[in-house]
Design a protein around this motif. Structure first.
Motif, PDB file in Angstrom:
ATOM      1  N   GLY A  95      -7.947   1.456  -1.622  1.00 43.66           N
ATOM      2  CA  GLY A  95      -7.147   2.601  -1.380  1.00 43.66           C
ATOM      3  C   GLY A  95      -7.009   3.049  -0.070  1.00 43.66           C
ATOM      4  O   GLY A  95      -6.019   3.727   0.255  1.00 43.66           O
ATOM      5  N   GLN A  96      -8.140   2.888   0.810  1.00 44.12           N
ATOM      6  CA  GLN A  96      -8.016   3.311   2.278  1.00 44.12           C
ATOM      7  C   GLN A  96      -6.892   2.596   2.911  1.00 44.12           C
ATOM      8  O   GLN A  96      -6.245   3.091   3.942  1.00 44.12           O
ATOM      9  CB  GLN A  96      -9.535   2.882   2.729  1.00 44.12           C
ATOM     10  CG  GLN A  96      -9.620   3.370   4.449  1.00 44.12           C
ATOM     11  CD  GLN A  96      -9.424   5.000   4.416  1.00 44.12           C
ATOM     12  OE1 GLN A  96      -9.938   5.536   3.593  1.00 44.12           O
ATOM     13  NE2 GLN A  96      -8.637   5.430   5.333  1.00 44.12           N
ATOM     14  N   VAL A  97      -6.454   1.396   2.583  1.00 40.21           N
ATOM     15  CA  VAL A  97      -4.923   0.867   3.146  1.00 40.21           C
ATOM     16  C   VAL A  97      -3.835   1.786   2.887  1.00 40.21           C
ATOM     17  O   VAL A  97      -3.159   1.717   4.044  1.00 40.21           O
ATOM     18  CB  VAL A  97      -4.865  -0.457   2.411  1.00 40.21           C
ATOM     19  CG1 VAL A  97      -3.634  -1.169   2.983  1.00 40.21           C
ATOM     20  CG2 VAL A  97      -6.098  -1.465   3.004  1.00 40.21           C
ATOM     21  N   ILE A  98      -3.824   2.329   1.846  1.00 45.92           N
ATOM     22  CA  ILE A  98      -2.688   3.028   1.719  1.00 45.92           C
ATOM     23  C   ILE A  98      -2.779   4.345   2.464  1.00 45.92           C
ATOM     24  O   ILE A  98      -1.966   4.795   3.164  1.00 45.92           O
ATOM     25  CB  ILE A  98      -2.621   3.530   0.243  1.00 45.92           C
ATOM     26  CG1 ILE A  98      -2.436   2.442  -0.678  1.00 45.92           C
ATOM     27  CG2 ILE A  98      -1.301   4.380   0.076  1.00 45.92           C
ATOM     28  CD1 ILE A  98      -1.343   1.324  -0.318  1.00 45.92           C
ATOM     29  N   GLY A 100      -4.851  -7.875  -3.996  1.00 47.37           N
ATOM     30  CA  GLY A 100      -5.577  -6.741  -3.918  1.00 47.37           C
ATOM     31  C   GLY A 100      -5.870  -5.796  -2.565  1.00 47.37           C
ATOM     32  O   GLY A 100      -5.985  -6.698  -1.443  1.00 47.37           O
ATOM     33  N   ALA A 101      -6.026  -4.599  -2.438  1.00 44.64           N
ATOM     34  CA  ALA A 101      -6.138  -3.860  -1.589  1.00 44.64           C
ATOM     35  C   ALA A 101      -6.831  -2.681  -1.929  1.00 44.64           C
ATOM     36  O   ALA A 101      -6.615  -1.895  -2.806  1.00 44.64           O
ATOM     37  CB  ALA A 101      -4.969  -3.591  -0.625  1.00 44.64           C
ATOM     38  N   SER A 121      -5.228   0.366 -14.533  1.00 46.36           N
ATOM     39  CA  SER A 121      -5.529   1.427 -15.625  1.00 46.36           C
ATOM     40  C   SER A 121      -6.925   1.586 -15.024  1.00 46.36           C
ATOM     41  O   SER A 121      -7.299   2.552 -15.600  1.00 46.36           O
ATOM     42  CB  SER A 121      -5.359   0.770 -17.021  1.00 46.36           C
ATOM     43  OG  SER A 121      -6.034  -0.556 -17.089  1.00 46.36           O
ATOM     44  N   ARG A 122      -7.695   0.961 -14.151  1.00 51.68           N
ATOM     45  CA  ARG A 122      -8.904   1.192 -13.574  1.00 51.68           C
ATOM     46  C   ARG A 122      -8.887   1.823 -12.446  1.00 51.68           C
ATOM     47  O   ARG A 122     -10.021   2.160 -11.840  1.00 51.68           O
ATOM     48  CB  ARG A 122      -9.648  -0.174 -13.636  1.00 51.68           C
ATOM     49  CG  ARG A 122      -9.902  -0.682 -15.189  1.00 51.68           C
ATOM     50  CD  ARG A 122     -10.966  -2.054 -14.780  1.00 51.68           C
ATOM     51  NE  ARG A 122     -10.999  -2.778 -16.209  1.00 51.68           N
ATOM     52  CZ  ARG A 122     -11.780  -3.767 -16.209  1.00 51.68           C
ATOM     53  NH1 ARG A 122     -12.670  -4.300 -15.122  1.00 51.68           N
ATOM     54  NH2 ARG A 122     -12.004  -4.358 -17.559  1.00 51.68           N
ATOM     55  N   GLY A 123      -7.891   2.184 -11.886  1.00 54.56           N
ATOM     56  CA  GLY A 123      -7.767   2.955 -10.812  1.00 54.56           C
ATOM     57  C   GLY A 123      -7.711   1.897  -9.450  1.00 54.56           C
ATOM     58  O   GLY A 123      -7.567   2.716  -8.246  1.00 54.56           O
ATOM     59  N   ALA A 125     -10.925   0.987  -5.311  1.00 57.87           N
ATOM     60  CA  ALA A 125     -11.368  -0.408  -5.038  1.00 57.87           C
ATOM     61  C   ALA A 125     -10.119  -1.425  -5.000  1.00 57.87           C
ATOM     62  O   ALA A 125      -8.773  -1.076  -5.633  1.00 57.87           O
ATOM     63  CB  ALA A 125     -12.405  -1.120  -6.040  1.00 57.87           C
ATOM     64  N   ALA A 126     -10.435  -2.573  -4.462  1.00 53.74           N
ATOM     65  CA  ALA A 126      -9.054  -3.508  -4.599  1.00 53.74           C
ATOM     66  C   ALA A 126      -9.095  -4.153  -5.922  1.00 53.74           C
ATOM     67  O   ALA A 126     -10.113  -4.622  -6.395  1.00 53.74           O
ATOM     68  CB  ALA A 126      -9.318  -4.597  -3.392  1.00 53.74           C
ATOM     69  N   ALA A 127      -7.852  -4.251  -6.359  1.00 58.39           N
ATOM     70  CA  ALA A 127      -7.605  -5.042  -7.538  1.00 58.39           C
ATOM     71  C   ALA A 127      -8.095  -6.608  -7.464  1.00 58.39           C
ATOM     72  O   ALA A 127      -7.724  -7.184  -6.227  1.00 58.39           O
ATOM     73  CB  ALA A 127      -6.436  -4.733  -8.248  1.00 58.39           C
TER      74      ALA A 127
END
Length: 266
Positions: free
Chosen positions: A252-255, A249-250, A231-233, A180-182
């Motif tokens: 994980g799919q953005v990476i 925030g972004a 720390s929450r991923g 998820a996005a932070a």
């Protein structure tokens, strides 16, 4: 960074020699018919500095070697070359003209030759155990040299195809594709990043902080992106915008998309 000259000109010339080119070409030919990734060896910080003559040429470096004073670095290189000589992997000779000459183990010479090109992608990741590096250099056709550097200064080398590197890249950066996005949205000036404050507290306690530099053919300077995993991923990114750093925030799919776009552009 302090340079500690060790390598003599004949040793540096050896990396550019016809023998080195032949060995590198043979290794690439083997890789073309092999199951990849193909492991070609591991070298330490002190070996690379001894062979190449400076930390700048050998880097990036691990924590231990970088922390030594100059005299200790030189002693470490000397001891390393003595051990390699005893195992027949490094020989100091005298050529027909009476000049000093060197002989390296063939896999080492081939690796140094393949490594002698600029990276197209470099990821430095700060973790609890120290900094890790993940580096990709183009070779020939669709083959690449992967170099992973551990905090202890161990440089492992593999010949790879970048289309198969996505999983390892995500592992190095600590990013999950479904992350998820932070909840981060901040723009900070350089002076606001120098000490920990409530304003920048989101930069503390992250499991992975990666500085990613990637370049595609035709570019004169790399794209730079900071990737943070909490720390929450969850994930947030840092980019320089003018004189400030922007953090957003972004997912994980953005990476994942960033990686795939870079691969497609090669």
């Amino acid at each position: 960074m302090t340079d500690t000259p060790t390598a003599e000109a004949p040793l540096l010339d050896l990396v550019e020699s016809d023998e080195a080119k032949r060995l590198a070409a043979e290794l690439l030919e083997t890789a073309r018919g092999a199951e990849l990734p193909l492991e070609i060896g591991t070298l330490t910080d002190e070996e690379l500095v001894a062979y190449l003559g400076s930390e700048d040429a050998a880097g990036p470096m691990g924590i231990w070697y970088s922390s030594l004073v100059v005299e200790a670095k030189e002693l470490t290189q000397f001891a390393t070359l003595r051990a390699l000589t005893a195992r027949g992997q490094f020989l100091q000779l005298v050529d027909e003209s009476g000049q000093e000459a060197y002989q390296l183990a063939e896999p080492v010479l081939a690796t140094l030759r393949l490594r002698d090109t600029d990276p197209r992608l470099s990821a430095q990741t700060a973790r609890d155990d120290g900094p890790w590096w993940y580096i990709l250099r183009p070779l020939e056709d669709d083959l690449w040299l992967r170099e992973v550097v551990t905090p202890a200064g161990m440089h492992s080398f593999h010949i790879v195809r970048i289309e198969s590197e996505e999983e390892l890249f995500l592992t190095v950066t600590g990013v999950s594709a479904d992350a998820a996005a932070a909840d981060v949205d901040a723009d900070l000036a350089p002076e606001e990043l120098q000490t920990q404050t409530p304003t920048n507290s989101f930069l503390e306690g992250n499991t992975h902080t990666t500085s990613l530099m990637a370049i595609v053919p035709g570019q004169t300077s790399p794209d730079v992106l900071n990737i943070h995993v909490t720390s929450r991923g969850s994930v947030f990114l840092g980019r320089r915008t003018g004189e400030r750093m922007s953090f957003r925030g972004a997912p994980g799919q953005v990476i994942v998309d960033t990686w795939r776009s870079w691969v497609a552009a090669q």
